[in-house]
Design a protein around this motif. Structure first.
Motif, PDB file in Angstrom:
ATOM      1  N   TYR A  21       0.626  -1.249   0.109  1.00 36.39           N
ATOM      2  CA  TYR A  21      -0.223  -0.041  -0.135  1.00 36.39           C
ATOM      3  C   TYR A  21       0.672   1.346   0.041  1.00 36.39           C
ATOM      4  O   TYR A  21       0.688   2.231  -0.691  1.00 36.39           O
ATOM      5  N   SER A  34      -8.578   9.213   1.864  1.00 37.89           N
ATOM      6  CA  SER A  34      -9.306   8.292   1.164  1.00 37.89           C
ATOM      7  C   SER A  34     -10.832   8.712   0.772  1.00 37.89           C
ATOM      8  O   SER A  34     -11.023   8.438  -0.477  1.00 37.89           O
ATOM      9  N   TYR A  87     -16.546   1.229  -1.155  1.00 43.63           N
ATOM     10  CA  TYR A  87     -15.325   1.957  -0.521  1.00 43.63           C
ATOM     11  C   TYR A  87     -15.784   2.917   0.353  1.00 43.63           C
ATOM     12  O   TYR A  87     -15.275   2.965   1.537  1.00 43.63           O
ATOM     13  N   ASN A  93     -17.555   1.706   3.353  1.00 41.68           N
ATOM     14  CA  ASN A  93     -16.492   1.581   4.455  1.00 41.68           C
ATOM     15  C   ASN A  93     -15.860   2.574   4.893  1.00 41.68           C
ATOM     16  O   ASN A  93     -15.489   2.266   6.223  1.00 41.68           O
ATOM     17  N   VAL A  94     -15.105   3.544   4.390  1.00 37.04           N
ATOM     18  CA  VAL A  94     -14.831   4.686   4.945  1.00 37.04           C
ATOM     19  C   VAL A  94     -15.628   5.451   5.864  1.00 37.04           C
ATOM     20  O   VAL A  94     -15.116   5.706   7.055  1.00 37.04           O
ATOM     21  N   GLU A 107      -5.623   3.928   0.675  1.00 35.44           N
ATOM     22  CA  GLU A 107      -5.560   4.831   1.977  1.00 35.44           C
ATOM     23  C   GLU A 107      -6.450   4.166   2.976  1.00 35.44           C
ATOM     24  O   GLU A 107      -6.411   4.216   4.224  1.00 35.44           O
ATOM     25  N   MET A 108      -7.550   3.733   2.398  1.00 33.89           N
ATOM     26  CA  MET A 108      -8.747   3.116   3.349  1.00 33.89           C
ATOM     27  C   MET A 108      -8.005   1.954   3.837  1.00 33.89           C
ATOM     28  O   MET A 108      -8.104   1.722   5.318  1.00 33.89           O
ATOM     29  N   MET A 109      -7.448   1.082   3.239  1.00 29.73           N
ATOM     30  CA  MET A 109      -6.556  -0.214   3.834  1.00 29.73           C
ATOM     31  C   MET A 109      -5.743   0.072   4.904  1.00 29.73           C
ATOM     32  O   MET A 109      -5.537  -0.609   5.571  1.00 29.73           O
ATOM     33  N   THR A 110      -5.014   1.210   4.685  1.00 28.69           N
ATOM     34  CA  THR A 110      -4.221   1.738   5.760  1.00 28.69           C
ATOM     35  C   THR A 110      -4.562   2.540   6.866  1.00 28.69           C
ATOM     36  O   THR A 110      -3.796   3.159   7.748  1.00 28.69           O
ATOM     37  N   GLY A 111      -5.922   2.821   6.916  1.00 33.47           N
ATOM     38  CA  GLY A 111      -6.874   3.621   7.866  1.00 33.47           C
ATOM     39  C   GLY A 111      -6.556   4.913   7.858  1.00 33.47           C
ATOM     40  O   GLY A 111      -6.908   5.914   8.723  1.00 33.47           O
ATOM     41  N   ASP A 112      -6.109   5.681   6.557  1.00 37.35           N
ATOM     42  CA  ASP A 112      -5.998   6.983   6.485  1.00 37.35           C
ATOM     43  C   ASP A 112      -7.442   7.562   5.757  1.00 37.35           C
ATOM     44  O   ASP A 112      -7.434   7.670   4.540  1.00 37.35           O
ATOM     45  N   TYR A 113      -8.500   7.511   6.522  1.00 39.91           N
ATOM     46  CA  TYR A 113      -9.619   7.730   5.813  1.00 39.91           C
ATOM     47  C   TYR A 113     -10.106   9.149   5.330  1.00 39.91           C
ATOM     48  O   TYR A 113     -10.830   9.333   4.328  1.00 39.91           O
TER      49      TYR A 113
END
Length: 173
Positions: A111, A148, A167, A170-171, A139-145
């Motif tokens: 990522y 994202s 996506y 999910n954010v 960014e979503m997968m790394t928690g940087d919402y």
């Protein structure tokens, strides 16, 4: 044209009128067969045709780009990276190979590397939806919402695929 977690990769095909006139007819025909197979959702066949086109003419940018897209679709990200890098070497001024590299890196769950590559792409071309979608996903997968959300919304503004809404949901959770 799915890449990482259903995210679309770059379009991966080039219009016939954009193909380098130096490309031999035999290579163009193999490329056309690959495009047809890709459109029929037969990525394995498409890969074979694009590889054959590249054997006929190793500097065939459109075939290298399309090969990367189909390999990415199949989850064969290492091979996709090689094809996208070849396309980037052939036409360094085009953003699509770099989008492909970024999408492939995200597909490989690299990522941070993918984020860096895709952020670089959007600095150069702010009108392509693919880098925004994959960037927002990574960014979503790394928690940087926050970024994202911004990137997924931008992908939708540019006509990106509906999966961006999934996506975003999910954010927002």
């Amino acid at each position: 044209k799915a890449g990482a977690a259903g995210s679309p990769g770059p379009a991966g095909t080039v219009a016939a009128e954009e193909i380098d006139p130096d490309v031999p007819d035999a290579a163009k025909e193999k490329y056309r067969r690959g495009v047809k197979s890709a459109a029929e959702d037969k990525p394995e066949d498409a890969v074979k045709h694009f590889q054959e086109a590249l054997k006929e003419h190793e500097r065939f940018y459109a075939a290298a780009l399309a090969l990367g897209a189909q390999l990415s679709k199949l989850g064969r990200y290492e091979e996709a990276l090689a094809a996208y890098k070849k396309a980037g070497e052939l036409k360094a001024d085009k953003p699509e190979p770099y989008v492909g590299v970024g999408v492939s890196l995200v597909g490989m769950k690299h990522y941070d590397e993918g984020i860096r590559m895709l952020r670089g792409v959007i600095e150069v071309d702010k009108e392509l939806p693919a880098p925004y979608l994959s960037l927002g996903y990574a960014e979503m997968m790394t928690g940087d919402y926050k970024p994202s959300e911004e990137h997924l919304l931008r992908a939708l503004e540019l006509g990106g695929p509906p999966v961006a809404r999934v996506y975003l949901a999910n954010v927002y959770e």
